[in-house]
Write an enzyme that holds these catalytic residues in place. Sequence first.
Site, mmCIF file in Angstrom:
data_model
loop_
_atom_site.group_PDB
_atom_site.id
_atom_site.type_symbol
_atom_site.label_atom_id
_atom_site.label_comp_id
_atom_site.label_asym_id
_atom_site.label_seq_id
_atom_site.Cartn_x
_atom_site.Cartn_y
_atom_site.Cartn_z
ATOM 1 N N ARG A 43 0.808 -1.229 0.000
ATOM 2 C CA ARG A 43 0.000 0.000 0.000
ATOM 3 C C ARG A 43 0.840 1.279 0.000
ATOM 4 O O ARG A 43 0.443 2.290 -0.567
ATOM 5 C CB ARG A 43 -0.939 -0.026 1.214
ATOM 6 C CG ARG A 43 -1.932 1.124 1.269
ATOM 7 C CD ARG A 43 -2.922 0.894 2.404
ATOM 8 N NE ARG A 43 -3.601 2.117 2.775
ATOM 9 C CZ ARG A 43 -4.784 2.493 2.279
ATOM 10 N NH1 ARG A 43 -5.407 1.721 1.414
ATOM 11 N NH2 ARG A 43 -5.330 3.626 2.666
ATOM 12 N N ILE A 69 -7.216 7.641 -1.501
ATOM 13 C CA ILE A 69 -7.147 6.175 -1.499
ATOM 14 C C ILE A 69 -8.012 5.764 -0.301
ATOM 15 O O ILE A 69 -7.920 6.348 0.775
ATOM 16 C CB ILE A 69 -5.680 5.688 -1.374
ATOM 17 C CG1 ILE A 69 -5.570 4.150 -1.314
ATOM 18 C CG2 ILE A 69 -4.974 6.275 -0.159
ATOM 19 C CD1 ILE A 69 -4.096 3.646 -1.349
ATOM 20 N N SER A 70 -8.892 4.779 -0.483
ATOM 21 C CA SER A 70 -9.828 4.387 0.575
ATOM 22 C C SER A 70 -9.100 3.783 1.774
ATOM 23 O O SER A 70 -7.996 3.258 1.658
ATOM 24 C CB SER A 70 -10.827 3.363 0.044
ATOM 25 O OG SER A 70 -11.416 3.814 -1.158
ATOM 26 N N GLN A 71 -9.787 3.836 2.912
ATOM 27 C CA GLN A 71 -9.310 3.195 4.139
ATOM 28 C C GLN A 71 -9.097 1.693 3.876
ATOM 29 O O GLN A 71 -9.929 1.063 3.216
ATOM 30 C CB GLN A 71 -10.414 3.415 5.183
ATOM 31 C CG GLN A 71 -10.158 2.863 6.551
ATOM 32 C CD GLN A 71 -11.431 2.936 7.385
ATOM 33 O OE1 GLN A 71 -12.516 3.271 6.872
ATOM 34 N NE2 GLN A 71 -11.314 2.626 8.641
ATOM 35 N N PRO A 72 -7.999 1.108 4.391
ATOM 36 C CA PRO A 72 -7.723 -0.312 4.118
ATOM 37 C C PRO A 72 -8.903 -1.241 4.431
ATOM 38 O O PRO A 72 -9.228 -2.123 3.631
ATOM 39 C CB PRO A 72 -6.529 -0.626 5.027
ATOM 40 C CG PRO A 72 -5.861 0.693 5.249
ATOM 41 C CD PRO A 72 -6.927 1.733 5.200
#
Length: 218
Positions: A43, A69-72
């Site tokens: 990431r 970028i979205s939260q994991p």
Amino acid sequence: MEIFNQNQRDTFEEARERMVRVQIIDREVKDTGVLKAMRKVPRHLFVPKEYENEAYDDNPLPIGYGQTISQPYIVAYMTEVAKPDKSKTALEIGTGSGYQAAVLAEVVGRVYSIEIIPELAKESAERLRKLGYKNITVRYGDGYKGWKEYSPFDIVIVTAAAEQIPEPLVDQLAENGRLVIPIGAPSEIQELILLEKKKGKIEKSRLTFVRFVPFKRL
Ligand code: SAH
């Protein structure tokens, strides 16, 4: 940008392992393929250099052009909900950094991804190529219309919040296909919706509340 051979240990491996345990397993994501993908995809190589040390934190991060970028956890959850397997073809709307596309590519056969900001489409296509992903095709365009040429799709994942479900995406969903999309007004809390196509009919379920950047139109 520094690219590591995927078989090589990277300096962020520990942070990534902790991310998977604390943010993802503890919140009940169970699909072993998805967990393996989250452990593997680097990431930190999908965020701007200045955010590298925050890449495994429990939140979205800026990727430029006003996008994130979205939260994991959200990436893992949406991927699990899509019921991925290697026989399936997926369409993603909103390539952004390419991170969700990379996670999907680890668990499905083929990924098509569309991004409306030309610079992001170009950067993420290049990043994914350098990382060795051969089963992802990225293109610039308005994802509202889907990608008819490669349809039908077993999985459609939309990573920008739309006010309504784009009809072409429903049309391009395969029989037994699953479409995951955040629905709601921009800058408000949205609802993550799952659509399933069963015997040509659409079944809708409401999953959870999320916050995504707005779905745009060209
Ligand atoms: N999946 C991405 C998240 C990016 S944020 C990741 O893993 O990094 C959502 C992205 O959707 C933004 O890059 C935005 O430009 C893009 N987007 C918004 N509307 C779109 C549309 N109609 N078609 C394609 N991409 C769109």
